[in-house]
Design a protein around this motif. Structure first.
Motif, PDB file in Angstrom:
ATOM      1  N   ALA A 155       0.835  -1.209   0.000  1.00 16.10           N
ATOM      2  CA  ALA A 155       0.000   0.000   0.000  1.00 16.10           C
ATOM      3  C   ALA A 155       0.870   1.259   0.000  1.00 16.10           C
ATOM      4  O   ALA A 155       0.556   2.249  -0.684  1.00 16.10           O
ATOM      5  N   VAL A 156       1.957   1.236   0.761  1.00 16.08           N
ATOM      6  CA  VAL A 156       2.887   2.375   0.766  1.00 16.08           C
ATOM      7  C   VAL A 156       3.480   2.560  -0.627  1.00 16.08           C
ATOM      8  O   VAL A 156       3.537   3.685  -1.158  1.00 16.08           O
ATOM      9  N   ALA A 157       3.914   1.454  -1.239  1.00 16.00           N
ATOM     10  CA  ALA A 157       4.525   1.529  -2.567  1.00 16.00           C
ATOM     11  C   ALA A 157       3.523   2.030  -3.607  1.00 16.00           C
ATOM     12  O   ALA A 157       3.872   2.830  -4.490  1.00 16.00           O
ATOM     13  N   VAL A 158       2.284   1.567  -3.518  1.00 19.76           N
ATOM     14  CA  VAL A 158       1.238   2.040  -4.438  1.00 19.76           C
ATOM     15  C   VAL A 158       1.030   3.540  -4.260  1.00 19.76           C
ATOM     16  O   VAL A 158       0.868   4.287  -5.237  1.00 19.76           O
ATOM     17  N   ALA A 178       3.837   5.172  -6.096  1.00 22.37           N
ATOM     18  CA  ALA A 178       3.830   4.976  -7.551  1.00 22.37           C
ATOM     19  C   ALA A 178       2.622   5.626  -8.220  1.00 22.37           C
ATOM     20  O   ALA A 178       2.750   6.216  -9.299  1.00 22.37           O
ATOM     21  N   ASP A 179       1.439   5.519  -7.589  1.00 24.16           N
ATOM     22  CA  ASP A 179       0.190   5.940  -8.242  1.00 24.16           C
ATOM     23  C   ASP A 179      -0.536   7.062  -7.512  1.00 24.16           C
ATOM     24  O   ASP A 179      -1.645   7.435  -7.902  1.00 24.16           O
ATOM     25  N   GLY A 180       0.052   7.575  -6.439  1.00 19.93           N
ATOM     26  CA  GLY A 180      -0.575   8.663  -5.713  1.00 19.93           C
ATOM     27  C   GLY A 180      -1.175   8.200  -4.408  1.00 19.93           C
ATOM     28  O   GLY A 180      -1.531   7.034  -4.227  1.00 19.93           O
ATOM     29  N   GLY A 238      -2.945   4.660  -2.749  1.00 17.68           N
ATOM     30  CA  GLY A 238      -2.385   3.985  -1.584  1.00 17.68           C
ATOM     31  C   GLY A 238      -3.406   3.811  -0.487  1.00 17.68           C
ATOM     32  O   GLY A 238      -3.494   2.745   0.144  1.00 17.68           O
ATOM     33  N   LEU A 239      -4.219   4.830  -0.240  1.00 14.33           N
ATOM     34  CA  LEU A 239      -5.256   4.735   0.779  1.00 14.33           C
ATOM     35  C   LEU A 239      -6.315   3.705   0.389  1.00 14.33           C
ATOM     36  O   LEU A 239      -6.851   2.999   1.259  1.00 14.33           O
ATOM     37  N   ALA A 240      -6.609   3.600  -0.897  1.00 14.65           N
ATOM     38  CA  ALA A 240      -7.576   2.593  -1.353  1.00 14.65           C
ATOM     39  C   ALA A 240      -7.041   1.188  -1.103  1.00 14.65           C
ATOM     40  O   ALA A 240      -7.779   0.300  -0.664  1.00 14.65           O
ATOM     41  N   ALA A 241      -5.738   0.985  -1.357  1.00 10.60           N
ATOM     42  CA  ALA A 241      -5.129  -0.320  -1.086  1.00 10.60           C
ATOM     43  C   ALA A 241      -5.106  -0.595   0.415  1.00 10.60           C
ATOM     44  O   ALA A 241      -5.333  -1.730   0.859  1.00 10.60           O
ATOM     45  N   LEU A 242      -4.878   0.436   1.200  1.00 15.79           N
ATOM     46  CA  LEU A 242      -4.829   0.288   2.655  1.00 15.79           C
ATOM     47  C   LEU A 242      -6.203  -0.060   3.215  1.00 15.79           C
ATOM     48  O   LEU A 242      -6.313  -0.825   4.183  1.00 15.79           O
ATOM     49  N   VAL A 257       1.110   4.077   8.641  1.00 20.66           N
ATOM     50  CA  VAL A 257       1.025   4.140   7.175  1.00 20.66           C
ATOM     51  C   VAL A 257      -0.136   5.041   6.759  1.00 20.66           C
ATOM     52  O   VAL A 257      -0.011   5.869   5.843  1.00 20.66           O
ATOM     53  N   ALA A 258      -1.278   4.884   7.445  1.00 18.27           N
ATOM     54  CA  ALA A 258      -2.434   5.730   7.128  1.00 18.27           C
ATOM     55  C   ALA A 258      -2.099   7.203   7.341  1.00 18.27           C
ATOM     56  O   ALA A 258      -2.476   8.072   6.531  1.00 18.27           O
ATOM     57  N   ALA A 259      -1.378   7.510   8.425  1.00 16.73           N
ATOM     58  CA  ALA A 259      -0.986   8.894   8.697  1.00 16.73           C
ATOM     59  C   ALA A 259      -0.122   9.440   7.565  1.00 16.73           C
ATOM     60  O   ALA A 259      -0.336  10.557   7.066  1.00 16.73           O
ATOM     61  N   TYR A 260       0.859   8.652   7.151  1.00 21.63           N
ATOM     62  CA  TYR A 260       1.764   9.086   6.074  1.00 21.63           C
ATOM     63  C   TYR A 260       0.994   9.346   4.785  1.00 21.63           C
ATOM     64  O   TYR A 260       1.196  10.376   4.120  1.00 21.63           O
ATOM     65  N   LEU A 261       0.086   8.439   4.418  1.00 17.28           N
ATOM     66  CA  LEU A 261      -0.652   8.592   3.168  1.00 17.28           C
ATOM     67  C   LEU A 261      -1.638   9.757   3.226  1.00 17.28           C
ATOM     68  O   LEU A 261      -1.832  10.469   2.227  1.00 17.28           O
ATOM     69  N   HIS A 262      -2.251   9.964   4.378  1.00 21.44           N
ATOM     70  CA  HIS A 262      -3.152  11.119   4.514  1.00 21.44           C
ATOM     71  C   HIS A 262      -2.380  12.428   4.396  1.00 21.44           C
ATOM     72  O   HIS A 262      -2.874  13.405   3.802  1.00 21.44           O
ATOM     73  N   GLU A 263      -1.187  12.480   4.960  1.00 18.66           N
ATOM     74  CA  GLU A 263      -0.379  13.688   4.799  1.00 18.66           C
ATOM     75  C   GLU A 263      -0.032  13.902   3.330  1.00 18.66           C
ATOM     76  O   GLU A 263      -0.121  15.029   2.820  1.00 18.66           O
ATOM     77  N   ARG A 264       0.368  12.834   2.651  1.00 18.04           N
ATOM     78  CA  ARG A 264       0.675  12.930   1.221  1.00 18.04           C
ATOM     79  C   ARG A 264      -0.545  13.367   0.414  1.00 18.04           C
ATOM     80  O   ARG A 264      -0.420  13.997  -0.640  1.00 18.04           O
TER      81      ARG A 264
END
Length: 381
Positions: A305-308, A311-313, A317-321, A334-341
């Motif tokens: 999920a992090v890699a997605v 690679a794809d935004g 990544g949140l959808a995979a998570l 991981v959720a925190a990191y992706l939400h910040e991104r």
């Protein structure tokens, strides 16, 4: 005094005693006594045949102990009747010892401790210090493990996968006390790789080398955890990286992909990038797809999920998570990191705080707390 030589010879000597008829627990005790004797005698008079010396002394130690238990043992063996170490002792005892120490009947903690003692040649005190437990506690754990495997016979091939799991557990313990367990795991895996051409043994060795190469950059001068993207890549050990890549390529050429090879391929792609921005995340996602196919491991899915997200935004990544169990370790981080991104600092700050409270290690907790504080400071400003 070459203590590294003693540790290298330990498993072979134990194997000789077991093959001569000693039970595993008694053989291991006798060899430890012989090692103590070697530490006393060798500095002044090292033998020309160190292995033969250890076999002879350990066997005598075993016989002395056996004869002292005449009520339980009604046999007498003469040292002179045993074959001298040499061609007749050419069986690969070390490999069998790996399988014995990683027997499925043992708990992971016991298997690790017994491997470090019997194959690694570490003392009970060293192992206890590495695991930050009292020496008496570790001695009891090792004694129970030795009793459990004393009756194990090798009438069929051992389970390489179980051995590799144990070695990976040792590696992941990292460093504490006066024993570098990561370095010890690499030494033992090299030893195993020299005795078997199994591609997953090579895959694990490559993975260890590639991860270990980044070790100098993982913490700052103040002991703080440094995330991969922020590490000074000039501190990475290029010699270990080159060796890891070579070992991995040779394993992949056998075309029998396994999970450790797939993990090593991800590590190699990180090592190949000159900067975090140049990381080939598309290939990394593809390797995680292979890893998920091989193992269906939830941790692999989390890392995917992090890699997605890279690679794809972040939305992808949140959808995979979202497909994973929120109770997974590191899920909230991981959720925190992706939400910040994804441009949501409010949610990210809250999640970093939650992740910090559930972190299992102090460095990780400190890192996540700082991330939450950083975002909260920006929101207040």
């Amino acid at each position: 005094m070459d203590e590294a030589l003693l540790r290298t010879l330990t498993p072979a000597v134990i194997g000789v005693l077991v093959r001569r008829g000693a039970d595993f627990a008694s053989a291991e005790d006798a060899v430890q006594d012989a090692l103590v004797e070697a530490l006393r005698v060798w500095p002044d008079d090292q033998p020309r045949d160190p292995r033969g010396w250890l076999v002879t002394v350990a066997w005598r130690k075993f016989l002395d102990a056996a004869r002292a238990e005449t009520s339980r043992r009604h046999r007498e063996v003469r040292v002179e009747s045993e074959p001298a170490p040499g061609a007749g002792e050419a069986v690969d005892d070390t490999l069998q010892l790996y399988f014995r120490c990683a027997h499925p009947s043992l708990t992971p903690a016991s298997a690790v401790a017994l491997t470090l003692r019997a194959v690694g040649g570490l003392t009970t005190r060293q192992i206890a210090r590495a695991y930050l437990v009292p020496e008496a506690t570790m001695a009891q754990r090792i004694s129970r493990a030795k009793r459990t495997v004393s009756g194990v016979r090798f009438d069929r091939p051992g389970d390489v996968a179980t051995v590799l799991r144990v070695l990976y557990l040792v590696f992941n313990e990292g460093y504490s006390g006066d024993v570098d367990l990561a370095g010890e795991a690499i030494r033992l895996t090299r030893q195993l790789a020299a005795r078997t051409h199994h591609e997953e043994v090579a895959g694990l060795l490559a993975l260890m080398l590639l991860h270990h190469a980044r070790r100098p950059a993982r913490t700052g001068p103040d002991g703080r955890l440094v995330p991969l993207a922020e590490q000074d890549r000039g501190l990475w050990d290029t010699r270990l990286i080159a060796e890891g890549v070579d070992v991995l390529q040779a394993a992949l050429a056998r075309d029998r992909l396994g999970e450790f090879q797939a993990q090593a391929a991800v590590a190699a792609l990180h090592a190949d990038a000159r900067s975090a921005e140049e990381t080939d995340w598309v290939q990394i996602v593809e390797w995680y797809d292979e890893l998920v196919r091989l193992t269906d491991n939830p941790v692999a899915r989390l890392n995917r999920a992090v890699a997605v997200g890279e690679a794809d935004g972040a939305r992808a990544g949140l959808a995979a998570l979202a497909e994973l169990d929120p109770a997974l370790p590191r899920y909230t981080a991981v959720a925190a990191y992706l939400h910040e991104r994804d441009g949501d600092p409010v949610t990210a700050a809250r999640l970093y705080g939650e992740a910090a409270r559930s972190a299992t290690s102090l460095p990780e907790r400190d890192h996540l707390t700082r991330e939450a504080a950083r975002l909260n400071a920006k929101l207040r400003g």
